[in-house]
Design a protein around this motif. Structure first.
Motif, PDB file in Angstrom:
ATOM      1  N   PRO A  11      -8.294  -3.472  -5.428  1.00 52.14           N
ATOM      2  CA  PRO A  11      -7.602  -2.183  -5.401  1.00 52.14           C
ATOM      3  C   PRO A  11      -7.074  -1.796  -4.023  1.00 52.14           C
ATOM      4  CG  PRO A  11      -9.975  -1.897  -5.674  1.00 52.14           C
ATOM      5  CD  PRO A  11      -9.696  -3.347  -5.860  1.00 52.14           C
ATOM      6  N   PHE A  12      -7.641  -2.338  -2.973  1.00 51.25           N
ATOM      7  CA  PHE A  12      -7.114  -2.174  -1.620  1.00 51.25           C
ATOM      8  C   PHE A  12      -7.530  -3.397  -0.825  1.00 51.25           C
ATOM      9  CE2 PHE A  12     -11.209  -0.118  -1.882  1.00 51.25           C
ATOM     10  CZ  PHE A  12     -11.878  -0.491  -0.726  1.00 51.25           C
ATOM     11  N   ASN A  13      -6.841  -3.648   0.294  1.00 54.90           N
ATOM     12  CA  ASN A  13      -7.011  -4.910   1.007  1.00 54.90           C
ATOM     13  C   ASN A  13      -7.762  -4.743   2.325  1.00 54.90           C
ATOM     14  OD1 ASN A  13      -5.649  -7.040  -0.582  1.00 54.90           O
ATOM     15  ND2 ASN A  13      -3.894  -5.658  -0.385  1.00 54.90           N
ATOM     16  N   ILE A  14      -8.928  -5.356   2.395  1.00 56.39           N
ATOM     17  CA  ILE A  14      -9.753  -5.372   3.597  1.00 56.39           C
ATOM     18  C   ILE A  14      -9.436  -6.634   4.388  1.00 56.39           C
ATOM     19  CG2 ILE A  14     -12.120  -5.456   4.470  1.00 56.39           C
ATOM     20  CD1 ILE A  14     -12.957  -4.044   1.823  1.00 56.39           C
ATOM     21  N   VAL A  15      -9.183  -6.489   5.688  1.00 57.20           N
ATOM     22  CA  VAL A  15      -8.933  -7.646   6.543  1.00 57.20           C
ATOM     23  C   VAL A  15     -10.244  -8.318   6.917  1.00 57.20           C
ATOM     24  CG1 VAL A  15      -7.978  -8.426   8.747  1.00 57.20           C
ATOM     25  CG2 VAL A  15      -6.848  -6.596   7.478  1.00 57.20           C
ATOM     26  N   ARG A  16     -11.191  -7.517   7.418  1.00 60.31           N
ATOM     27  CA  ARG A  16     -12.435  -8.072   7.962  1.00 60.31           C
ATOM     28  C   ARG A  16     -13.386  -6.935   8.272  1.00 60.31           C
ATOM     29  NH1 ARG A  16     -12.266  -6.656  13.333  1.00 60.31           N
ATOM     30  NH2 ARG A  16     -10.190  -6.354  14.242  1.00 60.31           N
ATOM     31  N   LEU A  80      -8.529  -2.327   7.368  1.00 60.53           N
ATOM     32  CA  LEU A  80      -7.645  -2.554   6.230  1.00 60.53           C
ATOM     33  C   LEU A  80      -6.286  -3.071   6.711  1.00 60.53           C
ATOM     34  CD1 LEU A  80      -8.340   0.592   3.997  1.00 60.53           C
ATOM     35  CD2 LEU A  80      -9.603  -1.569   4.144  1.00 60.53           C
ATOM     36  N   TYR A  81      -5.477  -3.573   5.756  1.00 61.52           N
ATOM     37  CA  TYR A  81      -4.192  -4.167   6.109  1.00 61.52           C
ATOM     38  C   TYR A  81      -3.170  -3.139   6.578  1.00 61.52           C
ATOM     39  CZ  TYR A  81      -5.114  -8.945   4.577  1.00 61.52           C
ATOM     40  OH  TYR A  81      -5.592 -10.223   4.480  1.00 61.52           O
ATOM     41  N   TYR A 125     -10.292   1.847   8.298  1.00 62.77           N
ATOM     42  CA  TYR A 125      -9.184   2.280   9.148  1.00 62.77           C
ATOM     43  C   TYR A 125      -8.157   1.152   9.191  1.00 62.77           C
ATOM     44  CZ  TYR A 125     -10.465  -1.034  12.728  1.00 62.77           C
ATOM     45  OH  TYR A 125     -10.687  -2.224  13.401  1.00 62.77           O
ATOM     46  N   VAL A 126      -7.009   1.434   9.746  1.00 57.08           N
ATOM     47  CA  VAL A 126      -5.973   0.424   9.950  1.00 57.08           C
ATOM     48  C   VAL A 126      -5.724   0.176  11.434  1.00 57.08           C
ATOM     49  CG1 VAL A 126      -3.520  -0.141   9.577  1.00 57.08           C
ATOM     50  CG2 VAL A 126      -4.863   0.916   7.737  1.00 57.08           C
ATOM     51  N   LYS A 127      -5.646   1.256  12.209  1.00 56.70           N
ATOM     52  CA  LYS A 127      -5.272   1.128  13.615  1.00 56.70           C
ATOM     53  C   LYS A 127      -6.426   1.508  14.543  1.00 56.70           C
ATOM     54  CE  LYS A 127      -0.348   2.009  12.810  1.00 56.70           C
ATOM     55  NZ  LYS A 127       0.815   2.876  13.122  1.00 56.70           N
TER      56      LYS A 127
END
Length: 326
Positions: A11-16, A80-81, A125-127
């Protein structure tokens, strides 16, 4: 219970995984451990908090220490991406009836604070503020020369449930231990970034943080750290290792910070980026699952962990036990 099939379009994209924040009772003592002994790099500090990064990392911090009267883990952080994924993450946790809030976090952009179904405090978070690269500033390589944060391992009272939930949000299982008598999963290793794990779950009183791991260049720096710790007042902080895990194939050492938070020094796992990679199954009674070679884990390693802030724990119904050192 079998490991669920991987969800390749979550449902949402986790980077790491990204960072952990510890509330610590003695900021100076923690600084001496993480900076002067392990070799993490300070990116900000004042009288109440310290932020640090490892040598290959460009984000502002992978670990934060906040002065407190009580030692706990405040939050586990994940990147997140993109910005739409933040909104998707909030909608997902809202749909599960879990608490969500937008929070202000130092050195980070828009941040979602929530909890998993078991109470573990999470933030997405993203940034994060970007810093100049330092990986070729070799004069900074001190202590165990930590290159990057690698994973979290958490005690869970319901490993089956934890695997189901984190699988739903896109974590893929690489290895797991099954209790053959009950069919339940005793422990599982799950990743997003293409290593063996970003997060793992171990049966026990939970949720609690079992350890946070840092990737180092090679096994020799672990030997150097043992020499350093044994001659600078940290001999009693060496809990387990060195050795090599059967699960993950990693060369490892476990040490304790001044508040008892367990830190793993970690090297030599393997690539897991293929989306159809089958998880490796281990029998709980296999003596090489936890230690391919080296001394068996002590009882403290199976029983002691860090409480999460404002989180109640419960006993696991699964009472099966692996081999424990006397």
């Amino acid at each position: 219970m079998p490991v669920p099939a991987s969800v390749l379009y979550p449902p949402f994209n986790i980077v790491r995984l990204s960072h952990v924040e510890f509330a610590v009772t003695d900021l100076a003592a923690s600084r001496a451990f993480y900076v002067d002994t392990l070799g993490l790099q300070i990116t900000y500090e004042d009288d109440s908090r310290i932020y640090m990064r490892a040598l290959e990392e460009r984000g502002h911090h992978c670990i934060a220490l906040v002065k407190s009267d009580v030692a706990v883990a405040n939050v586990l952080g994940f990147k997140l991406y993109n910005e739409p994924d933040l909104e998707k993450a909030k909608a997902f946790f809202d749909s599960k009836g879990l608490p969500t809030a937008w929070v202000e976090r130092p050195y980070m952009g828009k941040t979602l604070r929530t909890r998993d179904p078991f109470g573990t405090p999470l933030e997405f978070y993203v940034k994060m503020d970007r810093l100049a690269p330092i990986h070729q500033q070799y004069s900074l390589y001190k202590g165990v020369k930590p290159l990057r944060i690698d994973h979290f391992n958490c005690f869970s009272a319901d490993v089956d449930g934890a695997v189901d939930f984190y699988n739903e949000i896109g974590f893929r299982t690489t290895e797991y231990t099954q209790d053959e008598e009950t069919g339940h999963i005793w422990a599982a290793w799950m990743h997003r970034k293409g290593g063996v794990h970003d997060i793992a779950f171990t049966n026990g009183v939970g949720p609690r943080l079992h350890h946070t791991a840092f990737w180092v260049p090679n096994p020799l720096v672990i030997i150097d750290l043992l020499d350093l710790m044994s001659t600078t007042g940290y001999l009693a902080n060496i809990e387990r290792g060195p050795g090599r895990h059967g699960i993950s194939n990693a060369f490892f050492l476990y040490v304790l910070d001044p508040d008892g938070n367990r830190i793993e020094i970690y090297n030599s796992d393997y690539q897991t980026v293929d989306p159809d990679l089958e998880p490796i199954k281990w029998d709980l009674k296999d003596p090489q699952r936890q230690t391919l070679w080296g001394a068996p884990a002590p009882r403290s390693w199976f029983e002691e962990g860090t409480l999460f802030a404002d989180c109640e724990t419960r006993e696991s119904a699964l009472k099966a036990q692996p081999i424990i050192a006397p």
